[in-house]
Design an enzyme around this catalytic site. Structure first.
Site, mmCIF file in Angstrom:
data_model
loop_
_atom_site.group_PDB
_atom_site.id
_atom_site.type_symbol
_atom_site.label_atom_id
_atom_site.label_comp_id
_atom_site.label_asym_id
_atom_site.label_seq_id
_atom_site.Cartn_x
_atom_site.Cartn_y
_atom_site.Cartn_z
ATOM 1 C CG ASP A 35 -2.226 0.165 1.046
ATOM 2 O OD1 ASP A 35 -2.636 -0.188 -0.063
ATOM 3 O OD2 ASP A 35 -2.912 0.672 1.940
ATOM 4 C CB ALA A 36 3.671 2.193 2.163
ATOM 5 C CE1 TYR A 38 -2.119 1.897 -7.125
ATOM 6 C CE2 TYR A 38 -3.015 3.297 -5.389
ATOM 7 C CZ TYR A 38 -3.080 2.790 -6.673
ATOM 8 O OH TYR A 38 -4.092 3.194 -7.506
ATOM 9 C CG ASP A 39 -0.983 5.023 -0.356
ATOM 10 O OD1 ASP A 39 -1.794 4.755 -1.271
ATOM 11 O OD2 ASP A 39 -1.175 4.761 0.841
ATOM 12 C CE LYS A 118 -31.145 -11.054 -13.029
ATOM 13 N NZ LYS A 118 -31.353 -9.825 -12.291
ATOM 14 N NE ARG A 139 -31.923 -2.884 -18.913
ATOM 15 C CZ ARG A 139 -33.241 -2.819 -18.991
ATOM 16 N NH1 ARG A 139 -33.911 -2.004 -18.227
ATOM 17 N NH2 ARG A 139 -33.895 -3.571 -19.858
ATOM 18 C CE LYS A 319 -34.558 -12.092 -10.543
ATOM 19 N NZ LYS A 319 -35.705 -11.344 -10.129
ATOM 20 C CB CYS A 412 -46.193 15.616 17.200
ATOM 21 S SG CYS A 412 -44.950 14.550 17.935
HETATM 22 S S1 IVH Z 1 -26.427 -10.021 -18.861
HETATM 23 C C1 IVH Z 1 -29.010 -9.595 -22.359
HETATM 24 N N1 IVH Z 1 -25.216 -10.775 -16.671
HETATM 25 O O1 IVH Z 1 -29.819 -8.280 -14.738
HETATM 26 C C2 IVH Z 1 -28.072 -9.718 -21.240
HETATM 27 N N2 IVH Z 1 -27.023 -9.244 -16.491
HETATM 28 O O2 IVH Z 1 -32.597 -8.649 -15.856
HETATM 29 C C3 IVH Z 1 -28.469 -8.871 -20.128
HETATM 30 N N3 IVH Z 1 -27.494 -8.528 -14.227
HETATM 31 O O3 IVH Z 1 -30.132 -5.430 -16.702
HETATM 32 C C4 IVH Z 1 -27.430 -8.637 -19.161
HETATM 33 N N4 IVH Z 1 -25.942 -9.723 -13.228
HETATM 34 O O4 IVH Z 1 -28.402 -5.369 -14.881
HETATM 35 C C5 IVH Z 1 -26.186 -10.019 -17.198
HETATM 36 N N5 IVH Z 1 -24.056 -11.535 -14.804
HETATM 37 C C6 IVH Z 1 -25.023 -10.785 -15.346
HETATM 38 C C7 IVH Z 1 -25.868 -9.963 -14.551
HETATM 39 C C8 IVH Z 1 -26.854 -9.211 -15.177
HETATM 40 C C9 IVH Z 1 -26.929 -8.850 -13.072
HETATM 41 C C10 IVH Z 1 -28.646 -7.600 -14.389
HETATM 42 C C11 IVH Z 1 -28.426 -6.602 -15.489
HETATM 43 C C12 IVH Z 1 -29.630 -6.663 -16.371
HETATM 44 C C13 IVH Z 1 -30.592 -7.433 -15.546
HETATM 45 C C14 IVH Z 1 -31.478 -8.216 -16.488
#
Ligand code: IVH
Length: 676
Positions: A35-36, A38-39, A118, A139, A319, A412
């Site tokens: 770190d040092a 780098y700093d 995700k 986005r 999910k 209140c």
């Molecule tokens: S791919 C067409 N990869 O999920 C491909 N998206 O519901 C779209 N997201 O707007 C993106 N992790 O913000 C991709 N590993 C990942 C992701 C990811 C999170 C989010 C992204 C996108 C949303 C889609």
């Protein structure tokens, strides 16, 4: 004296070195220097550029925090639409997704997928032209987003210029998409600070990321520990890839951070294995992940598959099962905070959620209640975000008969004074500065651990002191007598003495604790410290102008205004003037005057200490000017290892971080104090 040309060459060399070490640290997670060291490189470059501003380049690593706040964000059109993802709800739907692809391609061969985490953050697009970051945008609706370039630049892991190892070719145009996330540790800390500073906490890390990125003042964004992972391509010129996997590897070489957990899978079954593994491990991650994204690996196949209704046919989000529970709302109460803000809170039929019993959930504000149409008697779905704050996702079953819409009280609920509400604002406030609820919260905050640290001044006692009119202002605490306390509930002579001793003990506190304790809106622990160090006395701070305040690190226009407002209130000034002399003369924290060897040094604590509690150890480090963080990284200066240390010790050893045992740690603190 070196010529300007030589200095220019040196600046260029330094930038290249810094870029190289950023790459080692952020992208490869494998630093080569301390770190040092780098700093020192950064400081050398800063000094060069300060002496010769003409040498500065816009992509210099010294130029992350840029221009003054503007009015609003400009609109950016995405060259290629930013798509969203279709969801699969279970393994069956994942297999259907795979079967659909095979049908579409008229092929029985197994499809190769890239399985990725995700990330639950904020999607952004960064544009690199000839290697330089030119635009970053959110986005938005997929076609148009907001220009957040100034804020994205403050994220340290974002290269302002692409990494170019061994003179490799840099593409003319590279658009990359990724996710900005708020690390969980940072999130809990930020919320604790916000609550202490009288500001509403963020509901979840995703909102914190969005809130931090959508700041007009990039200095605020820079103060938040945002991180980014890149995951998809936009338009590319002068570079091409055959697959998602080679894209991820390729952008990693260019210095763009990719998630290390991504995996190349040979079939949908391997994607399902990945999902199962990640479901188990998601709680170890320092960020919120809400599932797995499966993407067909081959770009040629992706192209063939195309998209339907704004989602690609070649990708799907699977999910995780959320930690949820259902329960009924028994009542909605309104709480009054320190600055008089009203917060509606749902009183719930107690329910188990992720291992704890939940009986309250903040409803945040009226807009939130209206949006979700939440009423007393309704059954609601509860979720725990970031495994911390429970919140209500939606109503699952309306109460019968249905209660009326919730309304904010006009008076209140505690003192009966009028409630004010500015048209167009979300907040409702009790106007009475003497409101007992506000006073209670103020005292509670004043006495809290990170402020004046007055032991024994618990919630029950505070409530009684306010109710009996014994404490109307903070300074009244210092005029309490033993006979005032004896006779209060559960207050015998001995406990009264203890409380008075603790109050008297707080007279020796340093200035930063006093400033924090005042409960000025937007001023938490770290800002209080910075103010104490800069101004040196409470009187100097009281008279500081907005400009002088804004010259302090962390203090932007809004914070400066709030400090001015607090001190221009005659009642607050009078209260401070009535504080005992000793407290009014409080000095900045020890480190400012002390030897300062621990100043700005970062510590991580692990294992159990014998002679002091973790809180006490943290306090001592803060008092000496150091910082305490939750996880070991290259930036960590010391790991303090007590008994039974965990994996942090191993990590510290790997990274070459100095490890102190308890005795060495105490000795270090002692040196700091005696040399001061
Ligand atoms: S791919 C067409 N990869 O999920 C491909 N998206 O519901 C779209 N997201 O707007 C993106 N992790 O913000 C991709 N590993 C990942 C992701 C990811 C999170 C989010 C992204 C996108 C949303 C889609």
């Amino acid at each position: 004296m070196p010529s300007l040309k030589e200095l220019d060459a040196e600046a260029a060399r330094l930038r290249e070195l810094i870029s190289h070490h950023n790459y080692r640290y952020y992208v490869l997670d494998d630093p080569e220097i301390t770190d040092a060291e780098y700093d020192a490189l950064m400081r050398r470059l800063e000094a060069l550029e300060a002496a010769h501003p003409e040498l500065r380049t816009p992509d210099s690593p010294t130029q992350r925090v840029g221009a003054a706040p503007s009015e609003k964000f400009a609109v950016v059109a995405h060259r290629q639409m930013m798509l969203s993802l279709a969801n699969a709800m279970d393994a069956g739907e994942m297999r259907e997704f795979d079967a659909r692809i095979k049908r579409f391609l008229r092929s029985d061969a197994e499809i190769e997928y890239v399985a990725e985490v995700k990330l639950d953050g904020l999607a952004v697009e960064l544009v690199y032209e000839h290697g330089r970051l030119t635009v970053a945008s959110t986005r938005g609706d997929g076609l148009h987003g907001e220009d957040v370039t100034a804020n994205i630049r403050t994220i340290k892991s974002v290269p302002l210029r692409l990494h170019q190892p061994d003179g490799a070719a840099i593409p003319q145009l590279l658009e990359v998409r990724g996710e900005v996330i708020f690390p969980l540790r940072g999130f809990q800390r930020l919320n604790a600070e916000r609550v202490a500073a009288g500001e509403p906490p963020f509901v979840n890390p995703r909102n914190a990321a969005a809130g931090s990125l959508r700041q007009l003042d990039p200095r605020i964004t820079a103060s938040r520990p945002l991180e980014i992972f890149f995951h998809s391509p936009g338009v590319m010129e002068g570079i091409s890839f055959a697959s998602q996997w080679s894209f991820l590897e390729g952008i990693k070489r260019l210095g763009l951070r990719v998630n290390p957990l991504s995996r190349l899978c040979r079939s949908v079954e391997e994607v399902l294995d990945y999902w199962n593994e990640l479901t188990e491990r998601r709680h170890e991650l320092d960020y919120e992940a809400d599932g797995v994204v499966a993407k067909v690996n081959s770009f040629a196949l992706q192209h063939q598959l195309g998209e339907v209704s704004r989602s690609p046919r070649w990708a799907v989000a699977y999910k995780f099962k959320a930690q949820q529970a259902e329960t009924r709302i028994n009542a909605i109460e309104v709480q009054v905070g320190r600055i008089g803000s009203l917060t509606p809170v749902a009183k719930l039929e107690p329910v188990q959620l992720a291992g704890v019993t939940i009986s309250n959930a903040s409803l945040h504000n009226l807009d939130e209640i209206r949006r979700k149409d939440i009423r007393v008697g309704d059954k609601v779905l509860l979720e725990r975000a970031g495994d911390v704050i429970p919140y209500i996702v939606r109503v699952t079953e309306k109460g019968r008969p249905r209660a009326g819409e919730f309304r904010m009280p006009e008076h209140c609920p505690v003192c009966g004074a009028a409630i004010v509400h500015e048209e167009g604002e979300v907040g409702y406030f009790c106007v009475n500065a003497n409101c007992p609820a506000r006073m209670r919260e103020s005292i509670r905050h004043f006495a809290s651990k990170n402020a004046m640290n007055i032991d024994g001044l618990g919630d029950k006692l505070v409530a009684q002191l306010v109710e009996k009119g014994l404490v109307r202002e903070l300074d009244d605490l210092y005029r309490l007598r033993k006979e005032d306390l004896i006779g209060l509930e559960r207050m015998a002579a001995k406990s009264a003495e203890n409380v008075l001793a603790a109050i008297a003990g707080s007279l020796n506190n340093s200035l930063d604790r006093l400033i924090n304790g005042l409960g000025i809106r937007h001023v938490g622990e770290s800002t209080a410290r910075a103010l104490a160090i800069r101004f040196g006395s409470i009187t100097a701070l009281m008279d500081a102008s907005e400009d002088e305040l804004m010259a302090v690190r962390d203090v932007g226009a809004e914070v400066a205004r709030s400090i001015r407002e607090y001190f221009s209130e005659p009642r607050n000034r009078r209260m401070i003037e009535r504080l005992p002399e000793q407290l009014r003369r409080a000095q900045p924290p020890a480190a400012a005057g002390g030897r300062g060897a621990l100043r700005d040094k970062s510590f991580v604590l692990t294992g159990t200490l014998e002679t002091l509690t973790r809180e006490a150890a943290e306090q001592r480090i803060l008092a000496a000017g150091g910082r305490v963080t939750g996880s070991v990284s290259r930036k960590t200066d010391f790991l303090v290892a007590g008994a039974d240390p965990g994996s942090k010790l191993r990590k510290a050893r790997e990274l070459g971080v100095t490890v102190l045992d308890e005795d060495q740690f105490l000795a270090l603190l002692r040196d700091e104090q005696s040399d001061g």
